[in-house]
Design a protein around this motif. Structure first.
Motif, mmCIF file in Angstrom:
data_model
loop_
_atom_site.group_PDB
_atom_site.id
_atom_site.type_symbol
_atom_site.label_atom_id
_atom_site.label_comp_id
_atom_site.label_asym_id
_atom_site.label_seq_id
_atom_site.Cartn_x
_atom_site.Cartn_y
_atom_site.Cartn_z
ATOM 1 N N ARG A 32 2.025 -1.948 22.247
ATOM 2 C CA ARG A 32 2.597 -3.434 21.892
ATOM 3 C C ARG A 32 1.655 -4.009 23.215
ATOM 4 N NH1 ARG A 32 4.942 -5.328 27.659
ATOM 5 N NH2 ARG A 32 6.410 -6.529 26.918
ATOM 6 N N ASN A 33 1.092 -3.802 23.846
ATOM 7 C CA ASN A 33 -0.234 -4.098 24.469
ATOM 8 C C ASN A 33 -1.169 -4.665 24.007
ATOM 9 O OD1 ASN A 33 -1.379 -5.042 26.853
ATOM 10 N ND2 ASN A 33 -2.555 -2.919 27.351
ATOM 11 N N ASP A 34 -1.220 -4.037 23.179
ATOM 12 C CA ASP A 34 -2.243 -4.981 21.873
ATOM 13 C C ASP A 34 -2.007 -5.770 21.310
ATOM 14 O OD1 ASP A 34 -4.647 -3.145 22.478
ATOM 15 O OD2 ASP A 34 -3.756 -1.344 20.847
ATOM 16 N N ARG A 35 -0.392 -6.273 20.974
ATOM 17 C CA ARG A 35 -0.021 -7.143 20.351
ATOM 18 C C ARG A 35 -0.090 -7.884 20.953
ATOM 19 N NH1 ARG A 35 4.330 -4.365 18.564
ATOM 20 N NH2 ARG A 35 5.246 -4.722 20.596
ATOM 21 N N LEU A 36 0.343 -7.871 22.345
ATOM 22 C CA LEU A 36 0.555 -9.254 23.261
ATOM 23 C C LEU A 36 -0.535 -9.528 23.598
ATOM 24 C CD1 LEU A 36 2.930 -8.075 26.102
ATOM 25 C CD2 LEU A 36 3.654 -9.353 23.990
ATOM 26 N N ALA A 37 -2.346 -9.055 23.624
ATOM 27 C CA ALA A 37 -2.971 -9.293 24.076
ATOM 28 C C ALA A 37 -3.876 -9.706 22.271
ATOM 29 C CB ALA A 37 -4.091 -8.306 23.647
ATOM 30 N N GLY A 38 -3.502 -9.717 21.297
ATOM 31 C CA GLY A 38 -3.870 -9.704 20.478
ATOM 32 C C GLY A 38 -2.664 -11.454 20.027
ATOM 33 N N GLN A 39 -1.648 -11.952 20.300
ATOM 34 C CA GLN A 39 -0.996 -12.798 20.482
ATOM 35 C C GLN A 39 -1.626 -14.391 21.692
ATOM 36 O OE1 GLN A 39 3.354 -11.922 21.278
ATOM 37 N NE2 GLN A 39 3.382 -11.336 19.446
ATOM 38 N N HIS A 40 -1.714 -13.704 22.508
ATOM 39 C CA HIS A 40 -2.266 -14.491 23.275
ATOM 40 C C HIS A 40 -4.290 -14.938 23.255
ATOM 41 C CE1 HIS A 40 -3.434 -16.098 27.987
ATOM 42 N NE2 HIS A 40 -4.877 -15.445 27.575
ATOM 43 N N ARG A 62 1.467 -12.219 10.890
ATOM 44 C CA ARG A 62 2.688 -11.444 10.049
ATOM 45 C C ARG A 62 2.837 -10.391 10.869
ATOM 46 N NH1 ARG A 62 0.855 -9.729 4.509
ATOM 47 N NH2 ARG A 62 -0.877 -8.627 5.452
ATOM 48 N N TYR A 63 2.148 -9.201 12.169
ATOM 49 C CA TYR A 63 2.803 -8.618 12.503
ATOM 50 C C TYR A 63 2.957 -8.991 14.320
ATOM 51 C CZ TYR A 63 -0.070 -6.105 8.956
ATOM 52 O OH TYR A 63 -0.758 -5.796 7.786
ATOM 53 N N LYS A 64 3.537 -9.874 14.300
ATOM 54 C CA LYS A 64 3.836 -10.581 15.752
ATOM 55 C C LYS A 64 5.224 -10.243 15.948
ATOM 56 C CE LYS A 64 2.517 -14.652 16.815
ATOM 57 N NZ LYS A 64 3.196 -16.315 17.465
#
Length: 64
Positions: A32-40, A62-64
């Motif tokens: 989850r942390n990696d996904r949020l960092a990528g979105q940021h 696509r992985y959001k």
């Protein structure tokens, strides 16, 4: 309880299940942390990007 061919008492089995749950929660938090960092990071990208970068961002979205 039997795990990998070894038998455990009920007390030890419960402890193992708790440890496995903690490990699973840890991996979930990391993902989850990696996904949020990528979105940021994607939100910060602006202006003209190279074609390879645009394709990378499109694949990541696509992985959001």
């Amino acid at each position: 309880m039997s795990l990998l061919g070894r038998y455990f008492s009920q007390k030890n089995g419960i402890i193992i299940v708790i440890f496995l749950a903690i490990i699973d929660l840890s991996f979930t938090a990391i993902r989850r942390n990696d996904r949020l960092a990528g979105q940021h990071l994607i939100a910060q990208l602006d202006g003209r990007l190279a074609d390879q970068t645009v394709e990378l961002v499109r694949r990541f979205k696509r992985y959001k």
